[in-house]
Design a protein around this motif. Structure first.
Motif, short mmCIF file in Angstrom:
data_model
loop_
_atom_site.label_atom_id
_atom_site.label_comp_id
_atom_site.label_asym_id
_atom_site.label_seq_id
_atom_site.Cartn_x
_atom_site.Cartn_y
_atom_site.Cartn_z
N GLY A 1 0.79 -1.22 0.00
CA GLY A 1 0.00 0.00 0.00
C GLY A 1 0.82 1.28 0.00
O GLY A 1 0.32 2.33 -0.36
N THR A 2 2.09 1.21 0.45
CA THR A 2 3.00 2.36 0.38
C THR A 2 4.30 1.84 -0.23
O THR A 2 4.55 0.63 -0.23
N PRO A 3 5.19 2.75 -0.71
CA PRO A 3 6.45 2.26 -1.29
C PRO A 3 7.24 1.38 -0.32
O PRO A 3 7.73 0.32 -0.69
N LEU A 4 7.33 1.81 0.95
CA LEU A 4 8.08 0.99 1.92
C LEU A 4 7.38 -0.35 2.15
O LEU A 4 8.01 -1.42 2.13
N ALA A 5 6.07 -0.30 2.36
CA ALA A 5 5.34 -1.54 2.66
C ALA A 5 5.34 -2.50 1.47
O ALA A 5 5.35 -3.72 1.65
N GLU A 6 5.36 -1.96 0.25
CA GLU A 6 5.43 -2.84 -0.93
C GLU A 6 6.79 -3.54 -0.99
O GLU A 6 6.89 -4.69 -1.41
N ARG A 7 7.84 -2.86 -0.53
CA ARG A 7 9.16 -3.52 -0.50
C ARG A 7 9.18 -4.62 0.56
O ARG A 7 9.73 -5.69 0.34
N LEU A 8 8.53 -4.35 1.69
CA LEU A 8 8.44 -5.38 2.73
C LEU A 8 7.60 -6.56 2.23
O LEU A 8 7.90 -7.71 2.52
N ARG A 9 6.57 -6.26 1.43
CA ARG A 9 5.73 -7.33 0.86
C ARG A 9 6.57 -8.30 0.02
O ARG A 9 6.42 -9.51 0.13
N GLU A 10 7.44 -7.72 -0.80
CA GLU A 10 8.30 -8.57 -1.65
C GLU A 10 9.10 -9.56 -0.79
O GLU A 10 9.23 -10.73 -1.14
N LEU A 11 9.64 -9.05 0.32
CA LEU A 11 10.43 -9.91 1.21
C LEU A 11 9.54 -10.98 1.85
O LEU A 11 9.88 -12.17 1.86
N VAL A 12 8.41 -10.55 2.39
CA VAL A 12 7.53 -11.49 3.11
C VAL A 12 7.02 -12.60 2.17
O VAL A 12 6.94 -13.76 2.56
N LEU A 13 6.73 -12.23 0.95
CA LEU A 13 6.16 -13.22 0.02
C LEU A 13 7.20 -14.14 -0.62
O LEU A 13 6.86 -15.24 -1.06
N HIS A 14 8.49 -13.68 -0.64
CA HIS A 14 9.45 -14.46 -1.44
C HIS A 14 10.74 -14.87 -0.74
O HIS A 14 11.52 -15.62 -1.33
N VAL A 15 11.01 -14.35 0.46
CA VAL A 15 12.28 -14.69 1.13
C VAL A 15 12.00 -15.56 2.35
O VAL A 15 11.10 -15.25 3.14
N THR A 16 12.76 -16.64 2.50
CA THR A 16 12.58 -17.53 3.65
C THR A 16 12.99 -16.82 4.94
O THR A 16 14.05 -16.17 4.98
N MET A 17 12.17 -16.93 5.96
CA MET A 17 12.46 -16.26 7.25
C MET A 17 11.69 -16.98 8.34
O MET A 17 10.76 -17.75 8.04
N ASP A 18 12.04 -16.72 9.60
CA ASP A 18 11.31 -17.39 10.67
C ASP A 18 10.02 -16.63 10.97
O ASP A 18 9.80 -15.51 10.49
N ALA A 19 9.17 -17.28 11.78
CA ALA A 19 7.81 -16.76 11.98
C ALA A 19 7.78 -15.40 12.67
O ALA A 19 6.95 -14.55 12.34
N LEU A 20 8.71 -15.18 13.63
CA LEU A 20 8.71 -13.87 14.31
C LEU A 20 9.13 -12.77 13.33
O LEU A 20 8.54 -11.69 13.30
#
Ligand code: TYD
Length: 217
Positions: free
Chosen positions: A51-70
């Motif tokens: 929804g914002t430029p920063l949040a869209e960049r975070l979206r890319e990470l959340v949807l495509h980069v492996t990370m732990d649940a926290l």
């Protein structure tokens, strides 16, 4: 005294759309936006994470980069914080209707239900990110598109390359679905259930009926 034209505009309506991937919510958001604009509303169509430029960049990470649940939970809430401050709150303050493709119920459903992450931590993050003098910022209405996980999986397979969530198995989506059902049962005034197994016009008729009910409330 309120002089004509000087009174504060009425706060806008905040409507979120939820459901498991493949439930078909996104295609109805634009239809609802058109329906509302035809009735004279200013409408902001937006989504989470994003929804914002920063949040869209975070979206890319959340949807495509492996990370732990926290880490995942912190990133979706960080995106939400920026989205609320930059877009949602100013739009509501000027009286616009906000249509948001997913909001915090998705965090409780996907990170809480799907991943089995600690709900108490999610509630704490929710308080920090959405808390304000008037209490917790929540949608006025949440349209929950309910669809059997097996049906949603078949729909997804037909149309897209899966992201980190869409690639999860059916058991994950059963847990996400159960978490949505629990949130709906816990807050029946805010939630409106949409039977997403119906044909498109019948799904739209349900949405229209929920909107009419909200307008009469
Ligand atoms: P989605 O909104 O379904 O967009 P698209 O239709 O483009 O795939 O995808 C966003 C994904 O992010 C979805 O799988 C759910 C997930 N998600 C979370 O896990 N937590 C959240 O808090 C939010 C907002 C989304």
């Amino acid at each position: 005294m309120n002089l004509p034209g000087t009174s504060a505009p009425r706060r806008g309506l905040f409507i979120s759309f939820e459901g498991i991937d493949g439930a078909g919510k996104s295609s109805h958001i634009d239809t609802l936006a058109t329906w509302l604009r035809q009735r004279g509303h200013e409408v902001l169509v937006t989504r989470e994470p994003g929804g914002t430029p920063l949040a869209e960049r975070l979206r890319e990470l959340v949807l495509h980069v492996t990370m732990d649940a926290l880490t995942e939970a912190l990133l979706v809430f960080a995106a939400r914080r920026d989205h609320l401050q930059q877009h949602i709150e100013p739009a509501l303050a000027r009286g616009a209707t906000v249509l948001c493709d997913r909001f915090t119920d998705a965090t409780f459903a996907y990170q809480g239900g799907g991943r089995g992450f600690d709900l108490a931590v999610l509630r704490q993050l929710e308080t920090w990110v959405q808390g304000g003098p008037a209490g917790l910022r929540q949608p006025d209405l949440t349209l929950w598109f309910e669809l059997a996980p097996a049906t949603a999986a078949a729909r997804r397979a037909a149309v897209r390359v899966p992201d980190r969530f869409e690639a999860q198995d059916e058991a994950f989506f059963e847990r996400v679905s159960a978490a949505y059902a629990a949130r709906c049962a816990a807050d029946p005034r805010r939630f409106a259930r949409v039977d997403a197994s119906a044909e498109r016009p019948a799904v739209w008729a349900q949405i229209e009926a929920h909107l009419q009910t909200l307008a009469r409330a």
